[in-house]
Design a protein around this motif. Structure first.
Motif, mmCIF file in Angstrom:
data_model
loop_
_atom_site.group_PDB
_atom_site.id
_atom_site.type_symbol
_atom_site.label_atom_id
_atom_site.label_comp_id
_atom_site.label_asym_id
_atom_site.label_seq_id
_atom_site.Cartn_x
_atom_site.Cartn_y
_atom_site.Cartn_z
ATOM 1 N N ALA A 175 -2.059 7.502 9.642
ATOM 2 C CA ALA A 175 -2.154 8.598 10.396
ATOM 3 C C ALA A 175 -3.596 9.150 10.429
ATOM 4 O O ALA A 175 -4.109 9.488 11.379
ATOM 5 N N ALA A 176 -4.171 9.395 9.252
ATOM 6 C CA ALA A 176 -5.539 10.005 8.984
ATOM 7 C C ALA A 176 -6.565 9.031 9.729
ATOM 8 O O ALA A 176 -7.429 9.716 10.483
ATOM 9 N N PHE A 177 -6.671 7.738 9.445
ATOM 10 C CA PHE A 177 -7.611 6.921 10.298
ATOM 11 C C PHE A 177 -7.435 6.923 11.671
ATOM 12 O O PHE A 177 -8.175 7.058 12.383
ATOM 13 N N MET A 208 0.801 -1.177 0.147
ATOM 14 C CA MET A 208 0.056 -0.037 0.105
ATOM 15 C C MET A 208 0.924 1.083 -0.130
ATOM 16 O O MET A 208 1.645 1.643 0.866
ATOM 17 N N ASP A 209 0.811 1.984 -1.214
ATOM 18 C CA ASP A 209 1.564 3.038 -1.027
ATOM 19 C C ASP A 209 0.811 4.569 -0.153
ATOM 20 O O ASP A 209 -0.352 4.397 0.151
ATOM 21 N N HIS A 210 1.709 5.305 0.366
ATOM 22 C CA HIS A 210 1.373 6.343 1.498
ATOM 23 C C HIS A 210 0.735 6.057 2.571
ATOM 24 O O HIS A 210 -0.054 6.253 3.036
ATOM 25 N N TYR A 235 0.508 7.949 5.748
ATOM 26 C CA TYR A 235 -0.571 9.116 5.635
ATOM 27 C C TYR A 235 -1.932 8.450 5.946
ATOM 28 O O TYR A 235 -2.745 9.110 6.719
ATOM 29 N N ILE A 236 -2.244 7.431 5.502
ATOM 30 C CA ILE A 236 -3.263 6.630 5.672
ATOM 31 C C ILE A 236 -3.744 6.336 6.905
ATOM 32 O O ILE A 236 -4.620 6.525 7.571
ATOM 33 N N ILE A 261 -6.000 9.279 13.693
ATOM 34 C CA ILE A 261 -6.392 10.650 14.147
ATOM 35 C C ILE A 261 -7.776 10.749 14.436
ATOM 36 O O ILE A 261 -8.250 11.085 15.263
#
Lengths: 254, 45
Positions: B9-11, B1-3, B6-7, B13
């Protein structure tokens, strides 16, 4: 309708409805997360980073939905002076601030790998930041004004003034040249997003909406109980003082 | 899974914020019902 606006009836209703709402929220959230990570395809340009959309977009919609709920409650406060309307409005503000915060942070985390920056002062991002500041301002207003009736009216007026920001958020991507993409779901001519991505997004949006309704009912129930406790404490203090306690605000409670 | 960072961290938070709100509201409710029942007991006595 007025039957449901009775605080005692409202408390009974919340106790009955909450377990079902919580179960539906948990089931939809589980389904939405499964669809987000195992059903929805990666984007041909953005790759897997597009999965942030499934949490960013529902929180963005809810940040505005919550504000419109507050605006409707503000009308209830100003027109009918109903204490439940103020309690509902006050309970919604921290939830709206939290969903707006989630929207801003997840947007930033999506923006960094896609745009190469955490933040730009474009119209959409700035207007959502203004919405977040309005939420914080409203929370501060309720904390600052001691007299509940005055606080309710001031917050209701500020909320209604702030409604002007909602169409600005919605149409900012059409009115100005922004880095943020234009609307791809709620637009004239129908959604432009592929059904394989649209359905997981709608399931997540529904899960978030039920989550907001559950939390809002719980927070409103707390607000009613807090006002009852305040009123009873003041009445008890008055009785102990032989009727000398300051009861100016006791009659404003639910 | 790329990035992936970020994914995640977003979920993380988002769910931390939502869970924090939920826990805060439930705690608040427990404290309020306890205080109300204590008060009504005091009044009865």
């Amino acid at each position: 309708m007025w039957k449901y606006a009775n605080p005692t009836f409202f408390l009974t209703l919340v106790d009955r409805v909450l377990p079902w709402l919580a179960a539906a929220t948990a089931a939809l959230m589980a389904a939405g997360l499964y669809m987000t990570f195992f059903v929805a395809p990666a984007d041909y340009q953005q790759g897997d980073a597009v999965r942030i959309m499934y949490i960013h977009v529902p929180s963005a919609w809810l940040s505005m939905f919550c504000y419109m709920t507050m605006a409707a409650s503000a009308l209830g406060t100003l027109v009918w002076r109903h204490p439940l309307a103020d309690a509902a409005q006050k309970a919604a503000a921290p939830l709206g601030a939290a969903f707006t915060f989630v929207c801003l942070v997840t947007g930033s985390l999506w923006g960094k790998p896609m745009w190469g920056t955490w933040w730009v002062w474009d119209a959409r991002l700035t207007s959502v930041l203004v919405l977040f500041l309005i939420y914080l301002g409203l929370i501060a207003l309720w904390q600052t004004i001691e007299e509940p009736g005055k606080a309710a009216r001031a917050a209701a007026i500020l909320t209604l003034v702030g409604v002007v920001n909602i169409p600005i958020i919605k149409f900012s991507v059409d009115w100005w040249n922004t880095l943020h993409q234009p609307a791809s779901v709620f637009r004239a001519g129908g959604p432009t997003i592929a059904p394989s991505m649209l359905w997981p997004l709608l399931v997540m949006a529904l899960a978030f909406t039920l989550l907001f309704i559950s939390l809002h009912l719980m927070a409103t129930r707390n607000e009613i109980l807090r006002r009852r406790l305040h009123r009873l404490t003041m009445l008890a203090a008055n009785a102990a003082d032989g009727g000398q306690a300051d009861l100016r605000f006791a009659d404003m409670e639910v | 899974m790329d990035h992936a960072g970020y994914i995640i961290a977003a979920f993380a938070i988002a769910f931390a914020v939502v869970a924090g709100m939920g826990i805060g509201i439930v705690r608040d409710h427990r404290a309020l019902t306890r205080a109300l029942s204590r008060l009504s007991e005091t009044r009865r006595n």
